[in-house]
Design a protein around this motif. Structure first.
Motif, PDB file in Angstrom:
ATOM      1  N   MET A  29       0.836  -1.192   0.000  1.00  0.00           N
ATOM      2  CA  MET A  29       0.000   0.000   0.000  1.00  0.00           C
ATOM      3  C   MET A  29       0.867   1.237   0.000  1.00  0.00           C
ATOM      4  O   MET A  29       1.851   1.318   0.728  1.00  0.00           O
ATOM      5  N   THR A  30       0.519   2.207  -0.856  1.00  0.00           N
ATOM      6  CA  THR A  30       1.169   3.505  -0.820  1.00  0.00           C
ATOM      7  C   THR A  30       0.235   4.506  -0.146  1.00  0.00           C
ATOM      8  O   THR A  30      -0.981   4.295  -0.071  1.00  0.00           O
ATOM      9  N   GLY A  31       0.813   5.592   0.336  1.00  0.00           N
ATOM     10  CA  GLY A  31      -0.007   6.642   0.932  1.00  0.00           C
ATOM     11  C   GLY A  31      -0.661   6.259   2.239  1.00  0.00           C
ATOM     12  O   GLY A  31      -1.781   6.688   2.528  1.00  0.00           O
ATOM     13  N   ALA A  32       0.032   5.448   3.050  1.00  0.00           N
ATOM     14  CA  ALA A  32      -0.556   4.976   4.311  1.00  0.00           C
ATOM     15  C   ALA A  32      -0.018   5.703   5.534  1.00  0.00           C
ATOM     16  O   ALA A  32      -0.393   5.375   6.657  1.00  0.00           O
ATOM     17  N   SER A  33       0.848   6.669   5.346  1.00  0.00           N
ATOM     18  CA  SER A  33       1.483   7.304   6.506  1.00  0.00           C
ATOM     19  C   SER A  33       0.654   8.431   7.108  1.00  0.00           C
ATOM     20  O   SER A  33       0.945   8.893   8.212  1.00  0.00           O
ATOM     21  N   ARG A  34      -0.380   8.872   6.405  1.00  0.00           N
ATOM     22  CA  ARG A  34      -1.201   9.974   6.913  1.00  0.00           C
ATOM     23  C   ARG A  34      -2.582   9.938   6.259  1.00  0.00           C
ATOM     24  O   ARG A  34      -2.816   9.194   5.319  1.00  0.00           O
ATOM     25  N   GLY A  35      -3.466  10.781   6.753  1.00  0.00           N
ATOM     26  CA  GLY A  35      -4.767  10.978   6.131  1.00  0.00           C
ATOM     27  C   GLY A  35      -5.587   9.723   5.989  1.00  0.00           C
ATOM     28  O   GLY A  35      -5.583   8.833   6.838  1.00  0.00           O
ATOM     29  N   ILE A  36      -6.308   9.633   4.871  1.00  0.00           N
ATOM     30  CA  ILE A  36      -7.224   8.505   4.689  1.00  0.00           C
ATOM     31  C   ILE A  36      -6.463   7.187   4.583  1.00  0.00           C
ATOM     32  O   ILE A  36      -6.986   6.139   4.969  1.00  0.00           O
ATOM     33  N   GLY A  37      -5.245   7.215   4.061  1.00  0.00           N
ATOM     34  CA  GLY A  37      -4.465   5.985   3.962  1.00  0.00           C
ATOM     35  C   GLY A  37      -4.125   5.414   5.316  1.00  0.00           C
ATOM     36  O   GLY A  37      -4.136   4.195   5.511  1.00  0.00           O
ATOM     37  N   VAL A  67       2.332  -4.265   3.924  1.00  0.00           N
ATOM     38  CA  VAL A  67       3.613  -3.713   3.488  1.00  0.00           C
ATOM     39  C   VAL A  67       3.384  -2.272   3.054  1.00  0.00           C
ATOM     40  O   VAL A  67       2.621  -2.009   2.117  1.00  0.00           O
ATOM     41  N   LEU A  68       4.035  -1.343   3.743  1.00  0.00           N
ATOM     42  CA  LEU A  68       3.900   0.073   3.439  1.00  0.00           C
ATOM     43  C   LEU A  68       5.025   0.491   2.515  1.00  0.00           C
ATOM     44  O   LEU A  68       6.204   0.381   2.870  1.00  0.00           O
ATOM     45  N   LEU A  69       4.688   0.963   1.328  1.00  0.00           N
ATOM     46  CA  LEU A  69       5.665   1.541   0.418  1.00  0.00           C
ATOM     47  C   LEU A  69       5.633   3.039   0.661  1.00  0.00           C
ATOM     48  O   LEU A  69       4.698   3.730   0.260  1.00  0.00           O
ATOM     49  N   SER A  70       6.654   3.544   1.340  1.00  0.00           N
ATOM     50  CA  SER A  70       6.576   4.909   1.847  1.00  0.00           C
ATOM     51  C   SER A  70       7.942   5.571   1.877  1.00  0.00           C
ATOM     52  O   SER A  70       8.960   4.920   2.126  1.00  0.00           O
ATOM     53  N   ALA A 106       8.283   6.571   7.338  1.00  0.00           N
ATOM     54  CA  ALA A 106       7.397   5.790   8.201  1.00  0.00           C
ATOM     55  C   ALA A 106       7.711   6.179   9.642  1.00  0.00           C
ATOM     56  O   ALA A 106       8.580   5.580  10.282  1.00  0.00           O
ATOM     57  N   PRO A 107       7.061   7.226  10.147  1.00  0.00           N
ATOM     58  CA  PRO A 107       7.366   7.708  11.497  1.00  0.00           C
ATOM     59  C   PRO A 107       7.260   6.602  12.538  1.00  0.00           C
ATOM     60  O   PRO A 107       6.405   5.710  12.437  1.00  0.00           O
ATOM     61  N   HIS A 108       8.117   6.669  13.536  1.00  0.00           N
ATOM     62  CA  HIS A 108       8.140   5.644  14.576  1.00  0.00           C
ATOM     63  C   HIS A 108       6.782   5.518  15.257  1.00  0.00           C
ATOM     64  O   HIS A 108       6.312   4.410  15.529  1.00  0.00           O
ATOM     65  N   GLU A 109       6.144   6.640  15.494  1.00  0.00           N
ATOM     66  CA  GLU A 109       4.847   6.583  16.179  1.00  0.00           C
ATOM     67  C   GLU A 109       3.782   5.927  15.310  1.00  0.00           C
ATOM     68  O   GLU A 109       2.858   5.284  15.811  1.00  0.00           O
ATOM     69  N   LEU A 110       3.918   6.037  13.995  1.00  0.00           N
ATOM     70  CA  LEU A 110       2.993   5.349  13.102  1.00  0.00           C
ATOM     71  C   LEU A 110       3.159   3.841  13.229  1.00  0.00           C
ATOM     72  O   LEU A 110       2.178   3.094  13.344  1.00  0.00           O
ATOM     73  N   LEU A 111       4.403   3.391  13.213  1.00  0.00           N
ATOM     74  CA  LEU A 111       4.660   1.956  13.326  1.00  0.00           C
ATOM     75  C   LEU A 111       4.219   1.427  14.685  1.00  0.00           C
ATOM     76  O   LEU A 111       3.711   0.301  14.786  1.00  0.00           O
ATOM     77  N   GLU A 112       4.403   2.227  15.719  1.00  0.00           N
ATOM     78  CA  GLU A 112       3.927   1.820  17.044  1.00  0.00           C
ATOM     79  C   GLU A 112       2.408   1.685  17.062  1.00  0.00           C
ATOM     80  O   GLU A 112       1.856   0.766  17.656  1.00  0.00           O
ATOM     81  N   ASP A 157      -3.332  -6.374  16.029  1.00  0.00           N
ATOM     82  CA  ASP A 157      -2.882  -7.740  15.784  1.00  0.00           C
ATOM     83  C   ASP A 157      -2.631  -7.960  14.299  1.00  0.00           C
ATOM     84  O   ASP A 157      -3.525  -8.287  13.527  1.00  0.00           O
ATOM     85  N   GLY A 158      -1.410  -7.763  13.892  1.00  0.00           N
ATOM     86  CA  GLY A 158      -1.037  -7.934  12.496  1.00  0.00           C
ATOM     87  C   GLY A 158       0.442  -7.655  12.345  1.00  0.00           C
ATOM     88  O   GLY A 158       1.121  -7.291  13.309  1.00  0.00           O
ATOM     89  N   THR A 159       0.960  -7.812  11.160  1.00  0.00           N
ATOM     90  CA  THR A 159       2.371  -7.563  10.900  1.00  0.00           C
ATOM     91  C   THR A 159       2.495  -6.440   9.894  1.00  0.00           C
ATOM     92  O   THR A 159       1.760  -6.398   8.900  1.00  0.00           O
ATOM     93  N   VAL A 160       3.414  -5.525  10.161  1.00  0.00           N
ATOM     94  CA  VAL A 160       3.629  -4.382   9.270  1.00  0.00           C
ATOM     95  C   VAL A 160       5.093  -4.325   8.890  1.00  0.00           C
ATOM     96  O   VAL A 160       5.972  -4.401   9.755  1.00  0.00           O
ATOM     97  N   SER A 161       5.356  -4.205   7.595  1.00  0.00           N
ATOM     98  CA  SER A 161       6.702  -3.985   7.092  1.00  0.00           C
ATOM     99  C   SER A 161       6.721  -2.684   6.313  1.00  0.00           C
ATOM    100  O   SER A 161       5.698  -2.262   5.758  1.00  0.00           O
ATOM    101  N   THR A 162       7.860  -2.038   6.261  1.00  0.00           N
ATOM    102  CA  THR A 162       7.996  -0.828   5.464  1.00  0.00           C
ATOM    103  C   THR A 162       9.136  -1.008   4.470  1.00  0.00           C
ATOM    104  O   THR A 162      10.169  -1.599   4.785  1.00  0.00           O
ATOM    105  N   ILE A 163       8.918  -0.502   3.286  1.00  0.00           N
ATOM    106  CA  ILE A 163       9.938  -0.501   2.241  1.00  0.00           C
ATOM    107  C   ILE A 163      10.056   0.921   1.724  1.00  0.00           C
ATOM    108  O   ILE A 163       9.056   1.511   1.277  1.00  0.00           O
ATOM    109  N   HIS A 164      11.245   1.465   1.809  1.00  0.00           N
ATOM    110  CA  HIS A 164      11.439   2.852   1.392  1.00  0.00           C
ATOM    111  C   HIS A 164      11.104   2.997  -0.094  1.00  0.00           C
ATOM    112  O   HIS A 164      11.619   2.265  -0.932  1.00  0.00           O
ATOM    113  N   THR A 165      10.222   3.950  -0.397  1.00  0.00           N
ATOM    114  CA  THR A 165       9.805   4.188  -1.770  1.00  0.00           C
ATOM    115  C   THR A 165       9.592   5.679  -1.980  1.00  0.00           C
ATOM    116  O   THR A 165       8.790   6.294  -1.282  1.00  0.00           O
TER     117      THR A 165
END
Length: 317
Positions: free
Chosen positions: A1-9, A26-29, A32-38, A44-52
């Protein structure tokens, strides 16, 4: 998913993790602010980030390579859903990317195309593809509220370069670039429905007018104030949607709770037709061909021939 770091995403990502607690998002971003990942980790799920960096097609290509490599190694599960939600709107039509493209068109159209085409052979047979579009492509007062001029269609090769519209240094040109890019995105959604695997769910999602997002972050101070403080009052009317509602509807589109016809248009929480101008098979085909050519250096070497052969085999349907 793109655009997940803020707003509607961000809202959509949180809802996806909540509704499918064993999913791996998987966040393509770019960030990815630390507080977002927290925040996401608390669900209950797994989140990965890939710099994009979506304004760099090489960065997009590199990100897809990492996704594919991790899926092949078993670090990621099979990819069931691709959500292209990120978008930009500038205060001019002169902002140029590292690849020499006009930034609005590059991020809102070309980056999505590279994502789709590089991942198409690696998605699940019954995958879902959702691309966030916009009702600004209608170009009328009812949908644009007089704030965003309607699209001005030109050959894609022109739209992809800076200075495509009159007075390109001005805000109006930047907004026209935005609405026009969203019309191009809908043309591609229709072509994806024709050309990509028949078992995929493919739709464009329109969140409507959503005050309070960061889309207007590059606007002048007066416009930013209006978007943050005044326009949110419209969310109690049918003219606007809250960030929460728009994000929830995006998640529903991604999860299949809002089932649209293949290549259809999801208008917030309902299935609806897009504008009359958005149904133009010749423009759709020309947009596909032009975008293929513009992004050719970043597409898999065998993908173009394979997909064109598939299209001819099915008579262009």
């Amino acid at each position: 998913m793109t655009g997940a770091s803020r707003g509607i995403g961000r809202v959509a990502a949180r809802r996806i993790l909540t509704e499918q607690p064993r999913s791996h998002l998987v966040l393509l971003s770019r960030t990815a602010p630390h507080e977002l990942l927290e925040e996401f980790a608390a669900i209950d799920g797994t989140v990965s980030t890939i710099h994009t960096e979506l304004s760099s097609l090489q960065s997009v290509a590199d990100a897809t390579d990492e996704v594919v490599a991790r899926a092949r190694s078993g670090d990621l599960p099979p990819i069931h859903t691709l959500v292209c939600n990120a978008g930009v709107q500038h205060t001019n039509a002169l902002t140029e990317t590292i690849d020499g493209f006009e930034s609005t068109f590059a991020v809102n159209v070309l980056a999505n195309h590279v994502l789709v085409r590089r991942l198409q052979d690696h998605l699940h047979a019954h995958a879902s593809l959702v691309i966030t579009v916009s009702d600004t492509h209608f170009g009328d007062l009812r949908h644009n509220l007089g704030m965003v001029p309607g699209p001005r269609w030109q050959p894609v090769g022109t739209l992809a370069r800076v200075g495509a519209f009159p007075k390109p240094a001005g805000t109006t040109a930047g907004r026209i670039a935005y609405s026009t890019s969203k019309l191009a995105a809908i043309y591609l959604v229709h072509e994806y429905a024709r050309r990509l695997p028949a078992t995929w769910r493919i739709a464009g999602y329109n969140p409507g007018f959503v005050p309070g997002t960061a889309l207007a972050r590059d606007a002048d101070a007066c416009s930013r104030f209006a978007m943050r403080r005044v326009m949110p009052l419209l969310t109690v009317t049918p003219l606007a949607a809250s960030v929460g509602d728009a994000g929830r509807f995006l998640a529903d589109a991604a999860l299949g709770a809002l089932e649209a016809p293949r290549g259809g248009y999801i208008d917030r929480s309902r299935i609806a037709p897009s504008s009359t101008a958005s149904y133009d098979p010749q423009r759709e085909r020309e947009t596909w061909e032009a975008v293929e050519a513009l992004t050719a250096d970043f597409l898999p070497k065998t993908a173009k021939g394979d997909i064109d052969a598939h299209h001819r085999h099915h008579g262009g349907e």
